[in-house]
Design an enzyme around this catalytic site. Sequence first.
Site, PDB file in Angstrom:
ATOM      1  N   LYS A  53      -0.373   6.377  27.542  1.00 34.32           N
ATOM      2  CA  LYS A  53       1.030   6.089  27.805  1.00 34.32           C
ATOM      3  C   LYS A  53       1.025   5.252  25.851  1.00 34.32           C
ATOM      4  CE  LYS A  53      -1.423   4.093  31.868  1.00 34.32           C
ATOM      5  NZ  LYS A  53      -2.980   3.037  31.651  1.00 34.32           N
ATOM      6  N   HIS A  91       4.100   2.352  28.431  1.00 34.51           N
ATOM      7  CA  HIS A  91       3.382   1.193  28.922  1.00 34.51           C
ATOM      8  C   HIS A  91       3.954  -0.324  29.030  1.00 34.51           C
ATOM      9  CE1 HIS A  91      -1.016   0.905  28.062  1.00 34.51           C
ATOM     10  NE2 HIS A  91      -0.979   0.245  29.133  1.00 34.51           N
ATOM     11  N   ASP A 141      -7.023   8.490  33.564  1.00 33.61           N
ATOM     12  CA  ASP A 141      -5.593   7.680  33.392  1.00 33.61           C
ATOM     13  C   ASP A 141      -6.339   6.339  32.029  1.00 33.61           C
ATOM     14  OD1 ASP A 141      -2.750   6.310  34.250  1.00 33.61           O
ATOM     15  OD2 ASP A 141      -4.250   4.693  33.648  1.00 33.61           O
ATOM     16  N   TYR A 155      -6.269   2.049  24.565  1.00 28.49           N
ATOM     17  CA  TYR A 155      -7.337   2.145  24.621  1.00 28.49           C
ATOM     18  C   TYR A 155      -8.057   2.360  24.099  1.00 28.49           C
ATOM     19  CZ  TYR A 155      -5.100   1.260  29.528  1.00 28.49           C
ATOM     20  OH  TYR A 155      -4.588   1.011  30.315  1.00 28.49           O
TER      21      TYR A 155
HETATM   22  N1  LIG Z   1      -0.631   0.278  32.610  1.00 26.87           N
HETATM   23  C1  LIG Z   1      -0.925  -0.906  32.462  1.00 26.87           C
HETATM   24  O1  LIG Z   1      -0.613  -1.667  31.987  1.00 26.87           O
HETATM   25  C2  LIG Z   1      -3.172  -1.488  32.907  1.00 26.87           C
HETATM   26  C3  LIG Z   1      -3.558  -3.079  32.922  1.00 26.87           C
HETATM   27  C4  LIG Z   1      -4.689  -2.667  33.202  1.00 26.87           C
HETATM   28  C5  LIG Z   1      -5.285  -1.278  33.994  1.00 26.87           C
HETATM   29  N2  LIG Z   1      -4.271  -0.329  33.917  1.00 26.87           N
HETATM   30  C6  LIG Z   1      -5.078   1.243  34.659  1.00 26.87           C
HETATM   31  O2  LIG Z   1      -5.651   0.959  35.777  1.00 26.87           O
HETATM   32  C7  LIG Z   1      -7.130   0.912  36.067  1.00 26.87           C
HETATM   33  C8  LIG Z   1      -8.218  -0.050  36.541  1.00 26.87           C
HETATM   34  O3  LIG Z   1      -8.182  -1.153  36.497  1.00 26.87           O
HETATM   35  P1  LIG Z   1      -8.683  -2.150  35.486  1.00 26.87           P
HETATM   36  O4  LIG Z   1     -10.134  -1.607  34.497  1.00 26.87           O
HETATM   37  O5  LIG Z   1      -8.089  -3.679  35.246  1.00 26.87           O
HETATM   38  O6  LIG Z   1     -10.099  -3.141  37.409  1.00 26.87           O
HETATM   39  P2  LIG Z   1      -9.886  -2.202  38.685  1.00 26.87           P
HETATM   40  O7  LIG Z   1     -10.562  -0.689  38.881  1.00 26.87           O
HETATM   41  O8  LIG Z   1      -9.770  -3.663  39.810  1.00 26.87           O
HETATM   42  O9  LIG Z   1     -11.738  -3.250  38.405  1.00 26.87           O
HETATM   43  C9  LIG Z   1     -12.923  -2.554  37.018  1.00 26.87           C
HETATM   44  C10 LIG Z   1     -13.537  -3.113  37.353  1.00 26.87           C
HETATM   45  O10 LIG Z   1     -14.356  -3.628  38.444  1.00 26.87           O
HETATM   46  C11 LIG Z   1     -15.747  -3.026  38.330  1.00 26.87           C
HETATM   47  N3  LIG Z   1     -16.116  -1.765  39.395  1.00 26.87           N
HETATM   48  C12 LIG Z   1     -15.287  -0.546  39.609  1.00 26.87           C
HETATM   49  N4  LIG Z   1     -16.376  -0.472  40.965  1.00 26.87           N
HETATM   50  C13 LIG Z   1     -16.691  -0.752  41.509  1.00 26.87           C
HETATM   51  C14 LIG Z   1     -17.524  -0.924  43.548  1.00 26.87           C
HETATM   52  N5  LIG Z   1     -17.316   0.321  43.460  1.00 26.87           N
HETATM   53  N6  LIG Z   1     -18.502  -1.729  43.287  1.00 26.87           N
HETATM   54  C15 LIG Z   1     -18.029  -3.152  42.403  1.00 26.87           C
HETATM   55  N7  LIG Z   1     -17.592  -2.991  41.191  1.00 26.87           N
HETATM   56  C16 LIG Z   1     -17.241  -2.052  40.972  1.00 26.87           C
HETATM   57  C17 LIG Z   1     -16.167  -1.898  36.684  1.00 26.87           C
HETATM   58  O11 LIG Z   1     -17.207  -1.941  36.778  1.00 26.87           O
HETATM   59  P3  LIG Z   1     -18.549  -1.448  35.798  1.00 26.87           P
HETATM   60  O12 LIG Z   1     -17.284  -0.281  35.214  1.00 26.87           O
HETATM   61  O13 LIG Z   1     -19.119  -1.939  34.859  1.00 26.87           O
HETATM   62  O14 LIG Z   1     -18.492  -0.514  37.369  1.00 26.87           O
HETATM   63  C18 LIG Z   1     -15.262  -3.405  36.506  1.00 26.87           C
HETATM   64  O15 LIG Z   1     -16.017  -3.885  35.721  1.00 26.87           O
HETATM   65  C19 LIG Z   1      -7.611   0.536  34.112  1.00 26.87           C
HETATM   66  O16 LIG Z   1      -8.681   1.280  33.688  1.00 26.87           O
HETATM   67  C20 LIG Z   1      -6.471   1.362  33.890  1.00 26.87           C
HETATM   68  O17 LIG Z   1      -6.211   2.540  33.130  1.00 26.87           O
HETATM   69  C21 LIG Z   1      -3.290  -0.261  33.764  1.00 26.87           C
END
Ligand SMILES: NC(=O)c1ccc[n+]([C@@H]2O[C@H](COP(=O)([O-])OP(=O)(O)OC[C@H]3O[C@@H](n4cnc5c(N)ncnc54)[C@H](OP(=O)(O)O)[C@@H]3O)[C@@H](O)[C@H]2O)c1
Length: 373
Positions: free
Chosen positions: A149, A182, A119, A124
């Site tokens: 997006k 997006h 994704d 990004y």
């Molecule tokens: N459409 C939109 O507007 C939008 C907005 C936000 C996000 N997104 C999408 O959703 C994805 C995920 O959201 P997000 O990046 O905000 O947050 P998330 O996946 O909820 O959290 C990511 C964080 O959690 C840590 N983490 C991941 N797996 C873990 C585990 N098993 N144990 C402990 N810590 C862990 C990661 O650290 P490390 O990387 O250091 O391991 C990072 O700091 C994004 O990458 C993007 O693709 C879309």
Amino acid sequence: MSFSQKYHQLPTFDKDAGDHESLQRKDPRKRRSPFLVIAIIMFLGASIPCMRMARSRAFLSACNGPQRNSSTLANLPSHYTLPSGDKIPSVALGVWQASQGEVGNAVKTALSTGYRHIDGAWIYRNEEEVGQALKASSVPREELWLTSKLWNTFHAPEDIEAALDQSLTKLGTDYLDLYLIHWPVAFKEGTTVLDEDLTADPYPTWQKLEELVDRGKIRNIGISNFNIRRIQNLTANNLKYQPAVNQVELNFWNPQPELLQWSKENGLLLEAYSPLGSDKQVGKSLSVPEVKDIACKLGITPAQVIISWSVQRGTIVLPKSVTPSRIAENLAVFELPQEDFERLETAATSHTPQRVVNPSAGWKLPFDVFDGQ
Ligand SMILES: NC(=O)c1ccc[n+]([C@@H]2O[C@H](COP(=O)([O-])OP(=O)(O)OC[C@H]3O[C@@H](n4cnc5c(N)ncnc54)[C@H](OP(=O)(O)O)[C@@H]3O)[C@@H](O)[C@H]2O)c1
């Protein structure tokens, strides 16, 4: 204005100003020898994944009481079927805030671990490195699910194809499996000034996306960050293709049960972004007592409980990690016993909802983008 000029003018909401400030405050006289710094980096690089793996084992060994063997848990659906008939993998690697120099390795690790769904997004700023990692892998294109997006600056129909082409070129592919609007917010070309007309009525943007589906550059089109009112505003038009998904924030702190229910009733699949609460809330999410209790009982990790719960709610889930052990951990989803699923659902929906991602103020919008949900 050229496309690359526009790129550099874009606003971003993923920079942590605090980090920059603390870096600037460092005293230059206290600089370490470059050899010592390199040695420390090499040591940490080698030991952090092991430390993390040890930590998830340590988590389980710290659990009291009987623990179930996770191999006795049932699997959850690995795919959902979209209206086009395409099958989209239920767990993806998210790559927001996966910085240059680390995102490529994260994608390579994910593909070798078994992920087939990435994704990403134009904004990004890492699609080129993602594309290089995809090229370096031996996974055939038809086995991959690539999402990108359309950024807010390119909603005008005449700008969309060039924006899409940039993503395609950087990713090294000639089609996307899924392309999302997006945000339900359009900026005027090359600015951060709100385009009120295209924000109020995204149908011209959607019609252009439909045309790009017909021309084979995109297989499925969807939306992101749309609330019910905004979805209805779009779907009130005579759409050739209904939105295949709506990608929204869904996590323990902001579980949005009404949107989930409405989406199920209306046949719209949700994708859960920031499922772990993003980098700001992940520690808090993994420490929720119900999450920890269920993890202990089932012999899985707290992150696996939350990611499994997301799929069991009937959503796609997009955890982001650049850490090899966590990337592997996050792909292993299990069906939670019904009582545990309901316990977590009740805990998540019993507190005041708290959103992690809301750029409305940062973009100086004269409204909250989520108002009226
Ligand atoms: N459409 C939109 O507007 C939008 C907005 C936000 C996000 N997104 C999408 O959703 C994805 C995920 O959201 P997000 O990046 O905000 O947050 P998330 O996946 O909820 O959290 C990511 C964080 O959690 C840590 N983490 C991941 N797996 C873990 C585990 N098993 N144990 C402990 N810590 C862990 C990661 O650290 P490390 O990387 O250091 O391991 C990072 O700091 C994004 O990458 C993007 O693709 C879309």
